[in-house]
Write a protein that holds these residues in place. Structure first.
Motif, short mmCIF file in Angstrom:
data_model
loop_
_atom_site.label_atom_id
_atom_site.label_comp_id
_atom_site.label_asym_id
_atom_site.label_seq_id
_atom_site.Cartn_x
_atom_site.Cartn_y
_atom_site.Cartn_z
N VAL A 25 0.86 -1.18 0.00
CA VAL A 25 0.00 0.00 0.00
C VAL A 25 0.89 1.23 0.00
O VAL A 25 2.02 1.20 0.50
CB VAL A 25 -0.97 0.03 1.20
CG1 VAL A 25 -1.93 -1.15 1.15
CG2 VAL A 25 -0.23 0.01 2.52
N TRP A 26 0.40 2.30 -0.57
CA TRP A 26 1.14 3.56 -0.60
C TRP A 26 0.24 4.65 -0.07
O TRP A 26 -0.97 4.64 -0.29
CB TRP A 26 1.54 3.92 -2.04
CG TRP A 26 2.56 3.01 -2.64
CD1 TRP A 26 3.90 3.23 -2.66
CD2 TRP A 26 2.34 1.78 -3.31
NE1 TRP A 26 4.54 2.19 -3.29
CE2 TRP A 26 3.61 1.28 -3.71
CE3 TRP A 26 1.21 1.01 -3.60
CZ2 TRP A 26 3.75 0.09 -4.39
CZ3 TRP A 26 1.37 -0.18 -4.27
CH2 TRP A 26 2.63 -0.62 -4.65
N SER A 27 0.82 5.58 0.67
CA SER A 27 0.09 6.75 1.14
C SER A 27 1.05 7.93 1.07
O SER A 27 2.18 7.80 0.58
CB SER A 27 -0.38 6.54 2.58
OG SER A 27 0.71 6.55 3.48
N ALA A 28 0.62 9.07 1.60
CA ALA A 28 1.47 10.26 1.60
C ALA A 28 2.74 10.04 2.41
O ALA A 28 3.76 10.68 2.17
CB ALA A 28 0.70 11.45 2.13
N THR A 29 2.70 9.11 3.36
CA THR A 29 3.87 8.85 4.20
C THR A 29 4.82 7.83 3.58
O THR A 29 5.89 7.60 4.10
CB THR A 29 3.44 8.35 5.59
OG1 THR A 29 2.67 7.17 5.45
CG2 THR A 29 2.64 9.41 6.32
N GLU A 85 5.54 3.93 1.36
CA GLU A 85 5.11 2.58 1.05
C GLU A 85 5.07 1.73 2.31
O GLU A 85 5.86 1.91 3.24
CB GLU A 85 6.09 1.96 0.05
CG GLU A 85 5.81 0.52 -0.28
CD GLU A 85 6.89 -0.09 -1.14
OE1 GLU A 85 6.72 -1.24 -1.51
OE2 GLU A 85 7.91 0.56 -1.41
N CYS A 86 4.16 0.77 2.33
CA CYS A 86 4.05 -0.16 3.45
C CYS A 86 3.67 -1.52 2.87
O CYS A 86 2.91 -1.61 1.91
CB CYS A 86 2.98 0.32 4.43
SG CYS A 86 2.76 -0.75 5.86
N LYS A 105 -7.80 -3.53 3.26
CA LYS A 105 -8.69 -2.37 3.35
C LYS A 105 -9.16 -2.15 4.78
O LYS A 105 -9.26 -1.01 5.25
CB LYS A 105 -9.90 -2.55 2.42
CG LYS A 105 -9.52 -2.45 0.96
CD LYS A 105 -10.71 -2.74 0.05
CE LYS A 105 -10.30 -2.72 -1.40
NZ LYS A 105 -11.42 -3.09 -2.29
N ILE A 111 -6.34 -0.49 6.55
CA ILE A 111 -6.28 0.94 6.21
C ILE A 111 -7.37 1.70 6.97
O ILE A 111 -7.12 2.79 7.50
CB ILE A 111 -6.43 1.14 4.68
CG1 ILE A 111 -5.19 0.62 3.97
CG2 ILE A 111 -6.69 2.59 4.35
CD1 ILE A 111 -5.31 0.54 2.46
N ASP A 112 -8.57 1.13 7.06
CA ASP A 112 -9.64 1.77 7.82
C ASP A 112 -9.23 2.01 9.26
O ASP A 112 -9.50 3.07 9.84
CB ASP A 112 -10.92 0.93 7.78
CG ASP A 112 -11.58 0.93 6.41
OD1 ASP A 112 -11.29 1.84 5.60
OD2 ASP A 112 -12.38 0.01 6.15
N GLN A 148 -6.20 2.46 10.33
CA GLN A 148 -5.18 3.50 10.34
C GLN A 148 -5.81 4.88 10.22
O GLN A 148 -5.26 5.87 10.69
CB GLN A 148 -4.17 3.31 9.20
CG GLN A 148 -3.47 1.97 9.20
CD GLN A 148 -2.85 1.63 10.55
OE1 GLN A 148 -2.09 2.41 11.09
NE2 GLN A 148 -3.20 0.48 11.07
N MET A 149 -6.97 4.97 9.59
CA MET A 149 -7.64 6.24 9.36
C MET A 149 -8.54 6.65 10.52
O MET A 149 -9.11 7.71 10.50
CB MET A 149 -8.48 6.17 8.07
CG MET A 149 -7.68 5.83 6.82
SD MET A 149 -6.38 7.01 6.46
CE MET A 149 -7.33 8.44 6.08
#
Length: 78
Positions: free
Chosen positions: A22-26, A28-29, A47, A50-51, A53-54
């Protein structure tokens, strides 16, 4: 999944693991998904991760500045 075997006193077993990138603004993971049976199920679990983490910080438990209830001054090493 392979049959478990004993090696030098350790029980070892090979298990299939999906690794979901997964990739985000911070950045790759890579999330290891141990209990998925299919690629689609692994993506579903990613998913859900990710939920989590959000989730806003106010919902997550915050570490306390107070010592644990069973803390004893004798626990201090100096």
């Amino acid at each position: 999944m392979s049959s478990a075997e004993i090696y030098r006193g350790w029980i070892i077993e090979a298990r299939p693991v999906f690794c979901v990138q997964v990739w985000s603004a911070t950045g790759e993971c890579v999330i290891p998904i141990h209990n998925a049976k299919t690629q689609e199920e692994a993506l579903h679990f990613a998913k859900r991760w990710i939920d989590l983490q959000m989730t806003p910080d106010r919902v997550r438990p915050q570490p306390s500045d107070s010592p644990p209830p069973d803390f004893d001054d004798d626990d201090i090493p100096f």
